[in-house]
Design an enzyme around this catalytic site. Structure first.
Site, PDB file in Angstrom:
ATOM      1  CG  ASP A  32      57.156 -35.728 -20.698  1.00 24.39           C
ATOM      2  OD1 ASP A  32      56.473 -36.559 -21.734  1.00 24.39           O
ATOM      3  OD2 ASP A  32      57.016 -35.901 -18.853  1.00 24.39           O
ATOM      4  CB  ILE A  33      54.754 -32.478 -17.476  1.00 24.90           C
ATOM      5  CG1 ILE A  33      54.604 -31.287 -16.196  1.00 24.90           C
ATOM      6  CG2 ILE A  33      54.469 -33.163 -17.186  1.00 24.90           C
ATOM      7  CD1 ILE A  33      52.910 -31.014 -15.656  1.00 24.90           C
ATOM      8  CG  ASN A  90      56.221 -44.837 -25.270  1.00 25.47           C
ATOM      9  OD1 ASN A  90      57.133 -45.519 -26.176  1.00 25.47           O
ATOM     10  ND2 ASN A  90      55.536 -44.006 -24.370  1.00 25.47           N
ATOM     11  CB  VAL A  99      48.289 -38.466 -23.520  1.00 22.89           C
ATOM     12  CG1 VAL A  99      47.541 -37.633 -24.035  1.00 22.89           C
ATOM     13  CG2 VAL A  99      48.612 -38.043 -22.147  1.00 22.89           C
ATOM     14  CG  HIS A 103      52.635 -38.868 -27.088  1.00 22.86           C
ATOM     15  ND1 HIS A 103      51.569 -38.961 -26.961  1.00 22.86           N
ATOM     16  CD2 HIS A 103      53.053 -39.360 -25.979  1.00 22.86           C
ATOM     17  CE1 HIS A 103      51.455 -39.509 -26.265  1.00 22.86           C
ATOM     18  NE2 HIS A 103      52.596 -40.432 -26.139  1.00 22.86           N
ATOM     19  CG  HIS A 105      58.588 -39.359 -26.004  1.00 23.49           C
ATOM     20  ND1 HIS A 105      58.004 -39.290 -24.174  1.00 23.49           N
ATOM     21  CD2 HIS A 105      57.009 -40.419 -25.611  1.00 23.49           C
ATOM     22  CE1 HIS A 105      56.348 -39.681 -23.638  1.00 23.49           C
ATOM     23  NE2 HIS A 105      56.346 -40.798 -25.289  1.00 23.49           N
TER      24      HIS A 105
HETATM   25  P1  AMP Z   1      52.735 -41.464 -23.020  1.00 29.12           P
HETATM   26  O1  AMP Z   1      53.448 -42.564 -21.193  1.00 29.12           O
HETATM   27  O2  AMP Z   1      54.102 -42.246 -23.959  1.00 29.12           O
HETATM   28  O3  AMP Z   1      51.414 -41.981 -23.275  1.00 29.12           O
HETATM   29  O4  AMP Z   1      53.547 -40.365 -22.651  1.00 29.12           O
HETATM   30  C1  AMP Z   1      52.800 -39.353 -21.727  1.00 29.12           C
HETATM   31  C2  AMP Z   1      53.575 -38.211 -21.396  1.00 29.12           C
HETATM   32  O5  AMP Z   1      52.549 -36.437 -21.014  1.00 29.12           O
HETATM   33  C3  AMP Z   1      54.177 -38.459 -20.204  1.00 29.12           C
HETATM   34  O6  AMP Z   1      55.876 -38.501 -20.579  1.00 29.12           O
HETATM   35  C4  AMP Z   1      54.186 -38.007 -19.169  1.00 29.12           C
HETATM   36  O7  AMP Z   1      54.951 -36.826 -18.633  1.00 29.12           O
HETATM   37  C5  AMP Z   1      53.702 -36.441 -20.395  1.00 29.12           C
HETATM   38  N1  AMP Z   1      52.595 -35.908 -19.732  1.00 29.12           N
HETATM   39  C6  AMP Z   1      51.571 -35.483 -19.130  1.00 29.12           C
HETATM   40  N2  AMP Z   1      50.832 -34.137 -18.430  1.00 29.12           N
HETATM   41  C7  AMP Z   1      51.396 -33.239 -19.211  1.00 29.12           C
HETATM   42  C8  AMP Z   1      51.005 -32.182 -19.195  1.00 29.12           C
HETATM   43  N3  AMP Z   1      50.336 -31.536 -18.831  1.00 29.12           N
HETATM   44  N4  AMP Z   1      52.442 -31.405 -20.141  1.00 29.12           N
HETATM   45  C9  AMP Z   1      53.562 -31.530 -20.255  1.00 29.12           C
HETATM   46  N5  AMP Z   1      53.873 -33.329 -20.694  1.00 29.12           N
HETATM   47  C10 AMP Z   1      52.791 -33.755 -20.147  1.00 29.12           C
END
Ligand code: AMP
Length: 118
Positions: A32-33, A90, A99, A103, A105
């Site tokens: 995760d970024i 989520n 997103v 996914h 976590h």
């Molecule tokens: P969610 O809030 O459950 O939709 O999780 C989306 C996750 O994607 C968040 O924890 C972000 O920090 C992560 N995220 C967003 N952009 C990127 C990226 N380019 N590479 C890796 N993780 C990302």
């Protein structure tokens, strides 16, 4: 695969970079970024686009199981299973989903707080 214009679709197609730490035929795992724990990895389906858990159907049961088992396999590989870890998915607004490609976590590496409350 059905159209996946999300950020994670771009990561699957290698159109944008990611720190990939796990891959098999069906699942991709990458860091995760914006990590919320010392270890924070996201596991996503590579070949099927499902926007949210609510969009999953009984036919996706095997894939969803593989997603969870991929996280467990990665955790074992990294020696995280002894102290333990958390997996979270989520779904939509109140859970803070940002997103819209499902996914899982994986959070680990420290004692985690209890679940979020309003
Ligand atoms: P969610 O809030 O459950 O939709 O999780 C989306 C996750 O994607 C968040 O924890 C972000 O920090 C992560 N995220 C967003 N952009 C990127 C990226 N380019 N590479 C890796 N993780 C990302």
């Amino acid at each position: 695969m059905s159209q996946n214009d999300t950020l994670f679709g771009k990561i699957i197609r290698r159109e944008i970079p990611a720190a990939i730490v796990y891959e098999d035929d069906d699942i991709l795992g990458f860091k995760d970024i914006a990590p919320q724990a010392p270890v924070h990895v996201l596991f996503i389906p590579k070949n099927v686009h499902i926007p949210t858990l609510d969009d999953a159907s009984p036919g996706d049961a095997m894939l969803l199981g593989r997603l969870v088992l991929a996280a467990a396999e990665y955790a074992r590989r990294e020696g995280l299973e002894r102290d333990g870890y958390r997996v979270v998915m989520n779904c939509r607004e109140h859970a803070g989903q940002t997103v819209f490609h499902i996914h899982l976590h994986l959070l680990a590496g420290a004692s985690l707080g209890r679940f979020g409350t309003p």
